[in-house]
Motif scaffolding. Structure first.
Motif, short mmCIF file in Angstrom:
data_model
loop_
_atom_site.label_atom_id
_atom_site.label_comp_id
_atom_site.label_asym_id
_atom_site.label_seq_id
_atom_site.Cartn_x
_atom_site.Cartn_y
_atom_site.Cartn_z
N LYS A 80 0.70 -2.11 8.07
CA LYS A 80 0.79 -0.85 7.77
C LYS A 80 0.38 -0.12 6.38
O LYS A 80 -0.01 1.10 6.42
N LEU A 81 0.15 -1.17 5.42
CA LEU A 81 -0.54 -0.59 4.19
C LEU A 81 -1.96 -0.36 4.10
O LEU A 81 -2.40 0.62 3.75
N ILE A 82 -2.65 -0.99 5.00
CA ILE A 82 -4.03 -0.95 5.50
C ILE A 82 -4.07 0.57 6.13
O ILE A 82 -5.08 1.38 5.65
N GLU A 83 -3.38 0.72 6.97
CA GLU A 83 -3.38 2.28 7.69
C GLU A 83 -2.96 3.29 6.75
O GLU A 83 -3.65 4.33 6.61
N ARG A 84 -2.12 3.07 5.86
CA ARG A 84 -1.77 4.09 4.89
C ARG A 84 -2.76 4.33 3.88
O ARG A 84 -3.03 5.34 3.55
N ASP A 85 -3.61 3.30 3.45
CA ASP A 85 -4.83 3.43 2.58
C ASP A 85 -5.76 4.01 3.33
O ASP A 85 -6.43 5.13 2.92
N ARG A 86 -6.10 4.05 4.79
CA ARG A 86 -7.03 4.69 5.24
C ARG A 86 -6.64 6.10 5.45
O ARG A 86 -7.57 7.07 5.32
N GLU A 88 -4.73 7.70 3.58
CA GLU A 88 -4.91 8.38 2.15
C GLU A 88 -6.23 8.79 1.87
O GLU A 88 -6.58 9.70 1.39
N HIS A 89 -7.01 7.72 2.08
CA HIS A 89 -8.49 8.10 1.96
C HIS A 89 -9.13 9.08 2.63
O HIS A 89 -9.75 9.92 1.91
#
Length: 134
Positions: A80-86, A88-89
């Protein structure tokens, strides 16, 4: 009950247990079908992940089960954090592009305004220029 979790890359069919269906329908009564379906798929993924982790650990003891559930949760939260980072980017890139386009548009509007001002001045000068007497 089955649910088709459709994303851009592939189609996944998720078997939703009656218990999961009942809990989601009760707890998310006011939500859209899409929210309910995604929640059901998430719960089933967590349940399958925990069960898989517990079975791969060997003997199914309470401690093994708790560790497996904890590992599954951490793995899912990491995803989920990876998806959130994507996301946000992508939002930051979109915002930068919008700002760049806004500045370009503002520059073009200013240039058009300057041209109109120069054209108006030229017209005024031509209108007020001395005329030869006839």
């Amino acid at each position: 009950m089955t649910y088709n979790a459709d994303n851009e890359e592939n189609l996944v069919i998720v078997q939703v247990s009656p218990q999961t269906h009942e809990v989601v329908e009760t707890e998310l009564a006011g939500e859209t079908d899409e929210v309910k379906d995604e929640t059901k798929a998430l719960i089933e993924a967590i349940r399958r992940r925990a069960q898989s982790e517990a079975e791969s650990a060997g003997t199914l003891t309470r401690e093994t089960y708790l560790n497996a559930v904890r590992q599954a949760r951490e793995a899912l939260e990491g995803d989920k954090l990876i998806e959130r980072d994507r996301i946000e980017h992508a939002f930051a890139v979109l915002q930068q592009e919008a700002e760049k386009n806004w500045h370009l548009l503002f520059k073009e509007i200013a240039e058009v305004g300057d041209r109109f001002q120069a054209a108006a001045k030229a017209a005024w000068d031509a209108f007020n220029a001395p005329r030869p007497q006839r």
